[in-house]
Design a protein around this motif. Structure first.
Motif, mmCIF file in Angstrom:
data_model
loop_
_atom_site.group_PDB
_atom_site.id
_atom_site.type_symbol
_atom_site.label_atom_id
_atom_site.label_comp_id
_atom_site.label_asym_id
_atom_site.label_seq_id
_atom_site.Cartn_x
_atom_site.Cartn_y
_atom_site.Cartn_z
ATOM 1 N N ARG A 330 0.819 -1.213 0.000
ATOM 2 C CA ARG A 330 0.000 0.000 0.000
ATOM 3 C C ARG A 330 0.858 1.271 0.000
ATOM 4 O O ARG A 330 0.583 2.210 -0.758
ATOM 5 N N VAL A 331 1.888 1.302 0.842
ATOM 6 C CA VAL A 331 2.712 2.511 0.927
ATOM 7 C C VAL A 331 3.444 2.757 -0.386
ATOM 8 O O VAL A 331 3.529 3.906 -0.853
ATOM 9 N N LEU A 332 3.974 1.708 -1.011
ATOM 10 C CA LEU A 332 4.651 1.895 -2.296
ATOM 11 C C LEU A 332 3.675 2.430 -3.343
ATOM 12 O O LEU A 332 4.000 3.368 -4.094
ATOM 13 N N ALA A 333 2.479 1.871 -3.384
ATOM 14 C CA ALA A 333 1.473 2.360 -4.337
ATOM 15 C C ALA A 333 1.113 3.815 -4.051
ATOM 16 O O ALA A 333 0.943 4.623 -4.982
ATOM 17 N N ASP A 334 0.980 4.165 -2.776
ATOM 18 C CA ASP A 334 0.667 5.558 -2.408
ATOM 19 C C ASP A 334 1.764 6.509 -2.873
ATOM 20 O O ASP A 334 1.485 7.613 -3.370
ATOM 21 N N GLU A 335 3.016 6.105 -2.692
ATOM 22 C CA GLU A 335 4.126 6.973 -3.088
ATOM 23 C C GLU A 335 4.214 7.096 -4.609
ATOM 24 O O GLU A 335 4.575 8.156 -5.133
ATOM 25 N N ILE A 336 3.892 6.030 -5.320
ATOM 26 C CA ILE A 336 3.853 6.109 -6.781
ATOM 27 C C ILE A 336 2.735 7.055 -7.228
ATOM 28 O O ILE A 336 2.918 7.863 -8.138
ATOM 29 N N ASP A 337 1.581 6.963 -6.574
ATOM 30 C CA ASP A 337 0.475 7.878 -6.876
ATOM 31 C C ASP A 337 0.929 9.333 -6.681
ATOM 32 O O ASP A 337 0.657 10.207 -7.514
#
Length: 412
Positions: A330-337
């Motif tokens: 989730r955190v990696l996806a959030d940072e990519i967003d």
């Protein structure tokens, strides 16, 4: 595999790798992803019996699986909500119980078999047009050029039957490489990232036990000096008398237990569990694996990042391993967003650095806590026994402290 440029290549099609692929694909339908798995192609088959390898999913993990569209499938197969957790010390009277009523929630989490989660994620990925699952992709080498990773699979040249020409193994090109390939990560090794390893000199035995009494949708854990014993409730096959057993034991004891026949093992299991659920009527085939902790010194390299067990693996004492991996997802996806909203490449060093800062400290704290618990409950000295029994009783007597522990464990 299409040779054209990918946005994301994820190495490792376990639970964490598939969840990462599904989350990125759902959030970014215009991007192209490939999930690269070393094992040959297999279609997940659910056993008509419970499988002993399970996950204690937190509310945060369930919410992620809901977002990617896999939770309804999981819930319709087999998922057992548990409303209470009881923990007690074998050497004393200290105990503590946590109940979902303490935090005004319907449950504390769900016990789900690994293969149920894998099957649901695999089915979901097959519906996403921007994801390709490539089995039999054994990563051999790679190089980085013009901001892209070029991934070379292992394998000999193939002869093209139509024109007789020899074909080179396909090269996969990607903007961001995500290593989700487990504790023995090939991605981590090729990035030359070292890890700090701890051998607990213990072995975990897992099986499914059928007990005389209902598990009452409760997760049970008894701390013995030789290691913790957990009974985790299972449901979905018609009764509430089956539990997944995780018995972490010193290596010598574990070998003795593995040598026993089923009847003798069931008797030892019942005794170690203090017959809390009555007689242990039957046990399934037993599996075992050595207990080690491993933490990567870095979670990132140029244009590449680690998630899940590739970055960290911990003692199964609190069942947090997969949950920590899903938090990475989730955190990696959030940072990519966040990066894409600012016009940055998803592989930009600042993006991966933010992910590393957000996750490495939290994972390290959890790993230290698990090691401290293991040492505390393994200590036989009378002073340590008094300390842990007193501590358990104090926690049990403090509703506010119990609430804080529950909310922390549930990652809500």
């Amino acid at each position: 595999m299409n040779r054209h440029r990918l946005d994301f290549a994820i190495v490792g099609a376990g639970m964490v790798g598939m969840a990462q692929a599904a989350l990125l694909a759902v959030r970014h339908p215009g991007m192209r992803l490939a999930l690269l798995e070393a094992s040959p192609e297999t279609t997940p088959q659910l056993s008509p019996q419970y499988e002993p390898r399970v996950v204690a999913l937190t509310q945060a993990s369930r919410e992620l699986l809901e977002e990617v569209g896999a939770w309804d499938d999981i819930a319709s197969r087999r998922a057992c909500p548990y409303v209470e957790m009881r923990v007690w010390d074998a050497d004393g009277t200290g105990s503590v119980s946590f109940n979902s009523r303490d935090v005004q929630l319907p449950n504390l989490g769900h016990i789900v078999e690994n293969n149920v989660i894998v099957a649901a994620l695999r089915a979901r990925l097959e519906t996403l047009p921007n994801v390709e699952l490539v089995n039999g992709f054994r990563l051999e080498s790679w190089w980085r050029d013009c901001g892209l990773w070029h991934l070379q699979p292992r394998g000999e040249d193939r002869l093209n039957e139509e024109d007789g020409l020899r074909e080179q193994p396909e090269v996969v090109r990607t903007r961001l490489l995500i290593g989700a390939d487990g504790a023995r990560s090939k991605v981590r090794d090729l990035l030359h990232i070292r890890s700090q390893d701890t051998d607990y000199h213990q072995t975990a035995l897992v099986c499914v036990a059928r007990s005389e009494k209902s598990h009452r949708h409760t997760a049970w854990q008894r701390f013995l000096q030789t290691g913790p014993l957990a009974f985790l409730p299972l449901a979905g096959l018609g009764d509430d008398n089956h539990c997944a057993v995780v018995w972490s034991a010193d290596e010598a004891l574990a070998q003795e237990l593995l040598m026993l026949d089923d009847q003798a093992f069931a008797l030892n299991l019942e005794k170690a569990f203090e017959s809390r659920l009555g007689k242990v009527e039957s046990v399934s085939e037993r599996f075992s694996f050595p207990l080690r902790a491993r933490h990567a010194e870095r979670y990132r390299g140029p244009g590449a990042v680690l998630v899940g067990d590739a970055a960290h693996s911990i003692h199964p004492l609190a069942g947090q391993g997969v949950n920590l991996g899903l938090q990475d997802v989730r955190v990696l996806a959030d940072e990519i967003d966040r990066a894409m909203a600012r016009g940055l490449e998803p592989s930009h060093s600042s993006v991966l650095a933010r992910y590393e800062r957000r996750r490495r400290g939290d994972n390290a704290a959890t790993m230290k806590a698990m090691s401290a618990f293991k040492s505390l409950f393994g200590a036989g000295d009378v002073h340590w026994r008094w300390l842990r029994n007193t501590g358990l009783s104090m926690v049990d007597a403090s509703p506010m402290l119990k609430k804080r522990i529950i909310m922390r464990a549930m990652a809500v």
